[in-house]
Motif scaffolding. Structure first.
Motif, PDB file in Angstrom:
ATOM      1  N   PHE A 269       8.625   0.641 -48.807  1.00 14.02           N
ATOM      2  CA  PHE A 269       7.849   0.846 -47.582  1.00 14.02           C
ATOM      3  C   PHE A 269       6.428   1.287 -47.913  1.00 14.02           C
ATOM      4  O   PHE A 269       5.446   0.710 -47.458  1.00 14.02           O
ATOM      5  CB  PHE A 269       8.508   1.926 -46.724  1.00 14.02           C
ATOM      6  N   VAL A 270       6.331   2.360 -48.695  1.00  8.36           N
ATOM      7  CA  VAL A 270       5.025   2.928 -49.033  1.00  8.36           C
ATOM      8  C   VAL A 270       4.185   1.911 -49.792  1.00  8.36           C
ATOM      9  O   VAL A 270       3.004   1.704 -49.498  1.00  8.36           O
ATOM     10  CB  VAL A 270       5.199   4.221 -49.855  1.00  8.36           C
ATOM     11  N   ALA A 271       4.805   1.251 -50.780  1.00  9.58           N
ATOM     12  CA  ALA A 271       4.071   0.277 -51.594  1.00  9.58           C
ATOM     13  C   ALA A 271       3.610  -0.916 -50.761  1.00  9.58           C
ATOM     14  O   ALA A 271       2.502  -1.439 -50.965  1.00  9.58           O
ATOM     15  CB  ALA A 271       4.962  -0.194 -52.749  1.00  9.58           C
ATOM     16  N   GLY A 272       4.441  -1.355 -49.819  1.00  7.72           N
ATOM     17  CA  GLY A 272       4.122  -2.564 -49.068  1.00  7.72           C
ATOM     18  C   GLY A 272       3.224  -2.345 -47.881  1.00  7.72           C
ATOM     19  O   GLY A 272       2.691  -3.292 -47.305  1.00  7.72           O
ATOM     20  N   TYR A 273       3.047  -1.085 -47.501  1.00  5.31           N
ATOM     21  CA  TYR A 273       2.298  -0.785 -46.285  1.00  5.31           C
ATOM     22  C   TYR A 273       0.848  -0.398 -46.577  1.00  5.31           C
ATOM     23  O   TYR A 273      -0.094  -0.995 -46.064  1.00  5.31           O
ATOM     24  CB  TYR A 273       3.041   0.321 -45.543  1.00  5.31           C
ATOM     25  N   GLU A 274       0.666   0.572 -47.461  1.00  7.36           N
ATOM     26  CA  GLU A 274      -0.643   1.185 -47.641  1.00  7.36           C
ATOM     27  C   GLU A 274      -1.669   0.248 -48.275  1.00  7.36           C
ATOM     28  O   GLU A 274      -2.766   0.049 -47.745  1.00  7.36           O
ATOM     29  CB  GLU A 274      -0.471   2.458 -48.498  1.00  7.36           C
ATOM     30  N   THR A 275      -1.343  -0.345 -49.421  1.00  2.88           N
ATOM     31  CA  THR A 275      -2.324  -1.141 -50.154  1.00  2.88           C
ATOM     32  C   THR A 275      -2.827  -2.315 -49.329  1.00  2.88           C
ATOM     33  O   THR A 275      -4.033  -2.578 -49.281  1.00  2.88           O
ATOM     34  CB  THR A 275      -1.709  -1.656 -51.481  1.00  2.88           C
ATOM     35  N   THR A 276      -1.934  -3.032 -48.663  1.00  4.74           N
ATOM     36  CA  THR A 276      -2.335  -4.201 -47.879  1.00  4.74           C
ATOM     37  C   THR A 276      -3.208  -3.798 -46.702  1.00  4.74           C
ATOM     38  O   THR A 276      -4.248  -4.417 -46.445  1.00  4.74           O
ATOM     39  CB  THR A 276      -1.098  -4.963 -47.371  1.00  4.74           C
ATOM     40  N   ALA A 277      -2.819  -2.754 -45.975  1.00  5.69           N
ATOM     41  CA  ALA A 277      -3.582  -2.321 -44.800  1.00  5.69           C
ATOM     42  C   ALA A 277      -4.984  -1.885 -45.190  1.00  5.69           C
ATOM     43  O   ALA A 277      -5.973  -2.274 -44.552  1.00  5.69           O
ATOM     44  CB  ALA A 277      -2.851  -1.174 -44.096  1.00  5.69           C
ATOM     45  N   VAL A 278      -5.089  -1.074 -46.222  1.00 11.40           N
ATOM     46  CA  VAL A 278      -6.402  -0.569 -46.652  1.00 11.40           C
ATOM     47  C   VAL A 278      -7.258  -1.704 -47.202  1.00 11.40           C
ATOM     48  O   VAL A 278      -8.451  -1.808 -46.896  1.00 11.40           O
ATOM     49  CB  VAL A 278      -6.219   0.556 -47.701  1.00 11.40           C
ATOM     50  N   GLY A 279      -6.648  -2.590 -48.005  1.00 15.13           N
ATOM     51  CA  GLY A 279      -7.395  -3.720 -48.556  1.00 15.13           C
ATOM     52  C   GLY A 279      -7.942  -4.636 -47.475  1.00 15.13           C
ATOM     53  O   GLY A 279      -9.096  -5.099 -47.546  1.00 15.13           O
ATOM     54  N   LEU A 280      -7.142  -4.891 -46.441  1.00 15.20           N
ATOM     55  CA  LEU A 280      -7.598  -5.745 -45.335  1.00 15.20           C
ATOM     56  C   LEU A 280      -8.731  -5.092 -44.545  1.00 15.20           C
ATOM     57  O   LEU A 280      -9.686  -5.755 -44.138  1.00 15.20           O
ATOM     58  CB  LEU A 280      -6.430  -6.063 -44.409  1.00 15.20           C
ATOM     59  N   ALA A 281      -8.633  -3.790 -44.316  1.00 10.74           N
ATOM     60  CA  ALA A 281      -9.698  -3.088 -43.591  1.00 10.74           C
ATOM     61  C   ALA A 281     -11.018  -3.196 -44.336  1.00 10.74           C
ATOM     62  O   ALA A 281     -12.067  -3.501 -43.742  1.00 10.74           O
ATOM     63  CB  ALA A 281      -9.314  -1.618 -43.392  1.00 10.74           C
ATOM     64  N   TRP A 282     -10.983  -2.986 -45.657  1.00 14.07           N
ATOM     65  CA  TRP A 282     -12.219  -3.112 -46.448  1.00 14.07           C
ATOM     66  C   TRP A 282     -12.691  -4.557 -46.499  1.00 14.07           C
ATOM     67  O   TRP A 282     -13.909  -4.827 -46.528  1.00 14.07           O
ATOM     68  CB  TRP A 282     -12.012  -2.549 -47.846  1.00 14.07           C
ATOM     69  N   ALA A 283     -11.769  -5.510 -46.499  1.00 10.56           N
ATOM     70  CA  ALA A 283     -12.168  -6.930 -46.504  1.00 10.56           C
ATOM     71  C   ALA A 283     -13.000  -7.246 -45.265  1.00 10.56           C
ATOM     72  O   ALA A 283     -14.028  -7.945 -45.348  1.00 10.56           O
ATOM     73  CB  ALA A 283     -10.928  -7.821 -46.568  1.00 10.56           C
ATOM     74  N   PHE A 284     -12.587  -6.728 -44.105  1.00 10.44           N
ATOM     75  CA  PHE A 284     -13.358  -6.994 -42.894  1.00 10.44           C
ATOM     76  C   PHE A 284     -14.639  -6.172 -42.832  1.00 10.44           C
ATOM     77  O   PHE A 284     -15.648  -6.636 -42.294  1.00 10.44           O
ATOM     78  CB  PHE A 284     -12.493  -6.804 -41.651  1.00 10.44           C
TER      79      PHE A 284
END
Length: 461
Positions: A269-284
């Motif tokens: 859960f932790v591994a699959g949630y945090e990195t993707t969400a934060v990476g996408l926010a910075w991408a935008f």
């Protein structure tokens, strides 16, 4: 003198890595707390790729080159273990899950979990993933209609949590229950860094947030164990938890206990949630500052997909989408440091690494190293094209770690990110909100302080 004696003297003569100067009792801590990543980068420029940081109560050896990653996390990984305050804080929630377990137990668990992330399993999860993404995107419509500023960072946290709930539990969790799980997990992740600092304080001392942290863990445990029991009574494998329930260790013939399943489920859960969400926010954040990049993404999505729903087979053709995500994870890697403790004396770059020393592979410094990356501060997704990646050190990009401890969910996360970028590009124009520049917040991960604010506008096909 014997040959062995000479070798010992030679090893003793090795210098320690240069120390960053500080003040009595607290060392370099004031400078580190006030300037954070800039302080560490300035220290690298002054002292080189390896140096010692005096933290007053202890010190740590900072490593900032891909060759250090190769040495500590790959070639000599057996000499470095996950000890120290950060890992102990994480274990209060993750138990003995894959990110924190060690030795033979870790090998067994990795062996059992790996098949859940084979390509065929990821293909089977694609439809579930896209359905969760679309469900979350429906909540963006009011902001798109009104043009009100929209915090896309918060929206991505909810979206990736929704994806993970669907992927992990499938139909085993009700909507309201899933929302409560998401809220509890978000609080737990936020608290972990504070927990690292306060873990040594006595139990009777009232630490702000500690009671709520424990209550959140209790709630997660209740939900996960209930779903596990439900899953044991069913035979279908429509989610990751079902795959783990039925996983058998090929060497011992054993399956996981409920406690082991619980630890692995929350770890994923932790591994699959945090990195993707934060990476996408910075991408935008980056694409709204470089609108030509978002237009390139949209062009690629239009040519590959038109308006149809993306499938697993489309991902290979959505290369620019993946490059954007990789570049965002380079510039703002959520997991910006990887601490280890040396179990025995070692040598690195001609310096002595004493036994029992905290050693930190600093992902952020590696991702911004001018000797590794051309113009490292610049947003340039094309640096990840095959042509420009050729010859680059294989440990130069490591937001998911490296070596045998590489995050098991790496491809799941990148696949999820590509799908999300594609679905947004099909639906919306996304632009910056003037005067609302995202600020870096350094906590458990590198996140945007006070969000990433954008304007959404419905995009006509």
């Amino acid at each position: 003198m014997s040959h062995d004696g000479s070798a010992v003297l030679k090893q003793q003569a090795l210098p320690l890595p240069p120390k960053v100067s500080g003040v009595p009792l607290v060392g370099a801590l004031p400078g580190l707390l006030s300037k954070r990543l800039d302080f560490l980068e300035a220290a690298r420029q002054r002292h080189g790729d390896i140096y010692t940081l005096d933290l007053g109560f202890t010190d740590a050896i900072i490593l900032s080159h891909p060759r250090h990653v190769q040495h500590v996390l790959v070639d000599h990984a057996r000499k470095y273990f996950k000890g120290g305050a950060l890992w102990e804080s994480m274990r209060t929630f993750l138990g003995n899950g894959l990110p924190v377990s060690e030795g033979d137990f870790w090998k067994r668990q990795r062996r059992m979990i790996q098949p859940a992330f084979h390509q065929q399993r990821l293909i089977a999860l694609t439809e579930k993933m896209v359905a969760a993404i679309d469900e979350s995107l429906a909540g963006w419509e009011p902001a798109a209609r009104t043009g009100e500023p929209f915090d896309i960072a918060e929206a991505f946290s909810q979206m990736t949590m929704n994806v993970m709930v669907r992927a992990m539990f499938g139909s085993g969790l009700e909507a309201d229950e899933a929302k409560q799980v998401a809220q509890a997990l978000a609080y737990i992740i936020d608290y972990m860094m504070q927990g690292m600092v306060t873990k040594s304080l006595p139990e009777w001392l009232p630490v702000p947030g500690r009671a709520r942290y424990r209550e959140a863990i209790r709630y997660i445990d209740e939900v996960v164990l209930r779903v596990i029991e439900r899953g044991r009574q069913r035979s279908e494998e429509d989610n990751l938890l079902s795959l783990l329930l039925h996983a058998v260790d090929g060497e011992s013939g054993e399956r996981m206990t409920n406690a082991q399943l619980r630890d692995e489920a929350v770890s994923l859960f932790v591994a699959g949630y945090e990195t993707t969400a934060v990476g996408l926010a910075w991408a935008f954040h980056l694409m709204t500052r470089h609108p030509e990049s978002f237009q390139r993404l949209r062009t690629e999505v239009r040519e590959v997909l038109g308006q149809r729903v993306p499938g697993f087979a489309d991902l290979r053709q959505l290369g620019y989408a993946r490059n954007v995500l990789q570049e965002a994870l380079r510039l703002y890697s959520p997991s910006y440091w990887i601490p280890r403790t040396s179990s025995e004396e070692d040598e690195l770059d001609g310096f002595q690494i004493p036994a029992g020393k905290m050693v930190v592979v600093f992902t952020h410094l590696i991702h911004h190293h001018p000797g590794v990356w051309e113009e490292p501060q610049r947003f340039d997704p094309d640096r990840f094209t095959p042509e420009r990646s050729e010859g680059r050190h294989k440990q130069a990009w490591m937001p998911f770690g490296a070596g045998q401890r590489l995050c098991i969910g790496k491809e799941f996360s990148l696949m999820e990110g590509q799908h999300i970028l594609a679905r947004i590009a099909q639906r919306y124009d996304v632009s910056a909100v003037p005067g609302r520049e995202a600020q870096v917040h350094i906590g458990t991960s590198i996140r945007a302080k006070n969000g990433v604010w954008v304007h959404l506008k419905p995009h006509a096909p």
